[in-house]
Design an enzyme around this catalytic site. Sequence first.
Site, PDB file in Angstrom:
ATOM      1  N   GLY A  78       0.771  -1.248   0.000  1.00 55.04           N
ATOM      2  CA  GLY A  78       0.000   0.000   0.000  1.00 55.04           C
ATOM      3  C   GLY A  78       0.793   1.284   0.000  1.00 55.04           C
ATOM      4  O   GLY A  78       0.336   2.305  -0.510  1.00 55.04           O
ATOM      5  N   ASP A  99      -5.334   1.959  10.450  1.00 55.58           N
ATOM      6  CA  ASP A  99      -6.768   1.776  10.641  1.00 55.58           C
ATOM      7  C   ASP A  99      -6.987   1.399  12.103  1.00 55.58           C
ATOM      8  O   ASP A  99      -7.101   2.270  12.954  1.00 55.58           O
ATOM      9  CB  ASP A  99      -7.238   0.703   9.647  1.00 55.58           C
ATOM     10  CG  ASP A  99      -8.734   0.495   9.653  1.00 55.58           C
ATOM     11  OD1 ASP A  99      -9.456   1.404  10.066  1.00 55.58           O
ATOM     12  OD2 ASP A  99      -9.190  -0.584   9.238  1.00 55.58           O
ATOM     13  N   LYS A 124      -6.978   6.785  10.628  1.00 54.66           N
ATOM     14  CA  LYS A 124      -8.416   6.822  10.952  1.00 54.66           C
ATOM     15  C   LYS A 124      -8.527   6.800  12.465  1.00 54.66           C
ATOM     16  O   LYS A 124      -8.697   5.737  13.068  1.00 54.66           O
ATOM     17  CB  LYS A 124      -9.122   5.591  10.370  1.00 54.66           C
ATOM     18  CG  LYS A 124      -9.267   5.569   8.858  1.00 54.66           C
ATOM     19  CD  LYS A 124      -9.993   4.288   8.441  1.00 54.66           C
ATOM     20  CE  LYS A 124     -10.196   4.227   6.948  1.00 54.66           C
ATOM     21  NZ  LYS A 124     -10.688   2.895   6.516  1.00 54.66           N
ATOM     22  N   PHE A 152     -14.023   3.629   4.200  1.00 60.16           N
ATOM     23  CA  PHE A 152     -13.067   2.951   3.337  1.00 60.16           C
ATOM     24  C   PHE A 152     -12.669   3.843   2.160  1.00 60.16           C
ATOM     25  O   PHE A 152     -13.508   4.443   1.502  1.00 60.16           O
ATOM     26  CB  PHE A 152     -13.676   1.645   2.821  1.00 60.16           C
ATOM     27  CG  PHE A 152     -12.670   0.735   2.210  1.00 60.16           C
ATOM     28  CD1 PHE A 152     -11.842  -0.045   3.004  1.00 60.16           C
ATOM     29  CD2 PHE A 152     -12.519   0.674   0.823  1.00 60.16           C
ATOM     30  CE1 PHE A 152     -10.890  -0.876   2.442  1.00 60.16           C
ATOM     31  CE2 PHE A 152     -11.572  -0.154   0.256  1.00 60.16           C
ATOM     32  CZ  PHE A 152     -10.754  -0.936   1.067  1.00 60.16           C
ATOM     33  N   ASP A 193      -5.933  -0.052  -2.055  1.00 58.06           N
ATOM     34  CA  ASP A 193      -6.747  -0.863  -2.952  1.00 58.06           C
ATOM     35  C   ASP A 193      -8.049  -1.306  -2.317  1.00 58.06           C
ATOM     36  O   ASP A 193      -8.202  -1.352  -1.097  1.00 58.06           O
ATOM     37  CB  ASP A 193      -5.986  -2.122  -3.357  1.00 58.06           C
ATOM     38  CG  ASP A 193      -5.869  -3.117  -2.204  1.00 58.06           C
ATOM     39  OD1 ASP A 193      -5.364  -2.714  -1.133  1.00 58.06           O
ATOM     40  OD2 ASP A 193      -6.308  -4.269  -2.358  1.00 58.06           O
ATOM     41  N   ARG A 238      -5.141   0.956  -6.862  1.00 55.77           N
ATOM     42  CA  ARG A 238      -3.858   1.488  -6.375  1.00 55.77           C
ATOM     43  C   ARG A 238      -3.274   2.538  -7.316  1.00 55.77           C
ATOM     44  O   ARG A 238      -2.549   3.426  -6.900  1.00 55.77           O
ATOM     45  CB  ARG A 238      -2.826   0.356  -6.210  1.00 55.77           C
ATOM     46  CG  ARG A 238      -3.171  -0.672  -5.150  1.00 55.77           C
ATOM     47  CD  ARG A 238      -1.949  -1.537  -4.850  1.00 55.77           C
ATOM     48  NE  ARG A 238      -2.274  -2.783  -4.169  1.00 55.77           N
ATOM     49  CZ  ARG A 238      -2.422  -2.921  -2.858  1.00 55.77           C
ATOM     50  NH1 ARG A 238      -2.317  -1.869  -2.076  1.00 55.77           N
ATOM     51  NH2 ARG A 238      -2.695  -4.090  -2.322  1.00 55.77           N
TER      52      ARG A 238
HETATM   53  P1  IMP Z   1      -4.702  -1.986  10.626  1.00 53.97           P
HETATM   54  O1  IMP Z   1      -3.819  -3.133  11.005  1.00 53.97           O
HETATM   55  O2  IMP Z   1      -6.122  -2.199  11.078  1.00 53.97           O
HETATM   56  O3  IMP Z   1      -4.176  -0.640  11.044  1.00 53.97           O
HETATM   57  O4  IMP Z   1      -4.844  -2.031   9.060  1.00 53.97           O
HETATM   58  C1  IMP Z   1      -3.942  -1.463   8.233  1.00 53.97           C
HETATM   59  C2  IMP Z   1      -4.094  -2.036   6.844  1.00 53.97           C
HETATM   60  O5  IMP Z   1      -5.466  -2.272   6.473  1.00 53.97           O
HETATM   61  C3  IMP Z   1      -3.572  -1.023   5.852  1.00 53.97           C
HETATM   62  O6  IMP Z   1      -2.176  -1.155   5.671  1.00 53.97           O
HETATM   63  C4  IMP Z   1      -4.386  -1.317   4.617  1.00 53.97           C
HETATM   64  O7  IMP Z   1      -3.753  -2.325   3.863  1.00 53.97           O
HETATM   65  C5  IMP Z   1      -5.709  -1.840   5.133  1.00 53.97           C
HETATM   66  N1  IMP Z   1      -6.745  -0.770   5.161  1.00 53.97           N
HETATM   67  C6  IMP Z   1      -7.296  -0.205   6.253  1.00 53.97           C
HETATM   68  N2  IMP Z   1      -8.195   0.739   5.918  1.00 53.97           N
HETATM   69  C7  IMP Z   1      -8.200   0.797   4.566  1.00 53.97           C
HETATM   70  C8  IMP Z   1      -8.934   1.619   3.602  1.00 53.97           C
HETATM   71  O8  IMP Z   1      -9.764   2.492   3.928  1.00 53.97           O
HETATM   72  N3  IMP Z   1      -8.641   1.382   2.293  1.00 53.97           N
HETATM   73  C9  IMP Z   1      -7.745   0.450   1.882  1.00 53.97           C
HETATM   74  N4  IMP Z   1      -7.038  -0.326   2.741  1.00 53.97           N
HETATM   75  C10 IMP Z   1      -7.269  -0.151   4.081  1.00 53.97           C
HETATM   76 MG    MG Z   2      -0.712  -1.725   4.278  1.00 50.58          MG
END
Ligand code: IMP
Ligand code: MG
Length: 178
Positions: free
Chosen positions: A48, A106, A134, A155, A162, A168
């Site tokens: 990403g 996230d 977020k 999202f 993606d 992407r």
């Molecule tokens: P976390 O471990 O919950 O912080 O998730 C992080 C990963 O979830 C990111 O590196 C993204 O790959 C994916 N992700 C979280 N939110 C989004 C979004 O709104 N769009 C796309 N990918 C997301």
């Molecule tokens: Mg990621």
Amino acid sequence: MQTIQLHDKHFAPYIDATTIEARIIALAQQIDLDYAQERPLFIGILNGSFLFAADLFRHLKIEAEISFIKLASYKGTSSTCNVITAIGLEEDLSNRHVVIIEDIIDTGKTLHSFMQELKNRSPKSIKIASFLTKPSALQYPIVADYIGFEIPNKFVVGYGLDYDGLGRNIPALYQLSE
Ligand code: IMP
Ligand code: MG
């Protein structure tokens, strides 16, 4: 800008490419000030962050190095939670100033697990640059030091992010339509 469709979902324009570029230039200037003389090692987390990492790194004027890793998650043997391990991290991190480059924080789960592994390699310092955060979705104690944009818990796709593999390559950010 028009609404776009990826797979079964529609996305509306959210942050345009010009606004993104201006924000990244500002972040690069801040990092230049914070790391003058330090020769930091940037670690981009694939997939990403590849566009954000490229643009941020391109705008830096300090001496700096960059490397990319993938994070793989697998079930730990003794606990129910997933263990995250880094693939491709070959640099010696001891005595290095490290800046992680992530696309989005996230829940914070991914980075929280990776930080444990990173700390075991004894870097001099660790900071996090995340293109997006977020805040209302955060569940782990992760604080980014450089943030492109704080966004609501919706999202988004584009600029490296993606939806099921697509989106992407879109140069701007789009938000899922209700
Ligand atoms: P976390 O471990 O919950 O912080 O998730 C992080 C990963 O979830 C990111 O590196 C993204 O790959 C994916 N992700 C979280 N939110 C989004 C979004 O709104 N769009 C796309 N990918 C997301
Ligand atoms: Mg990621």
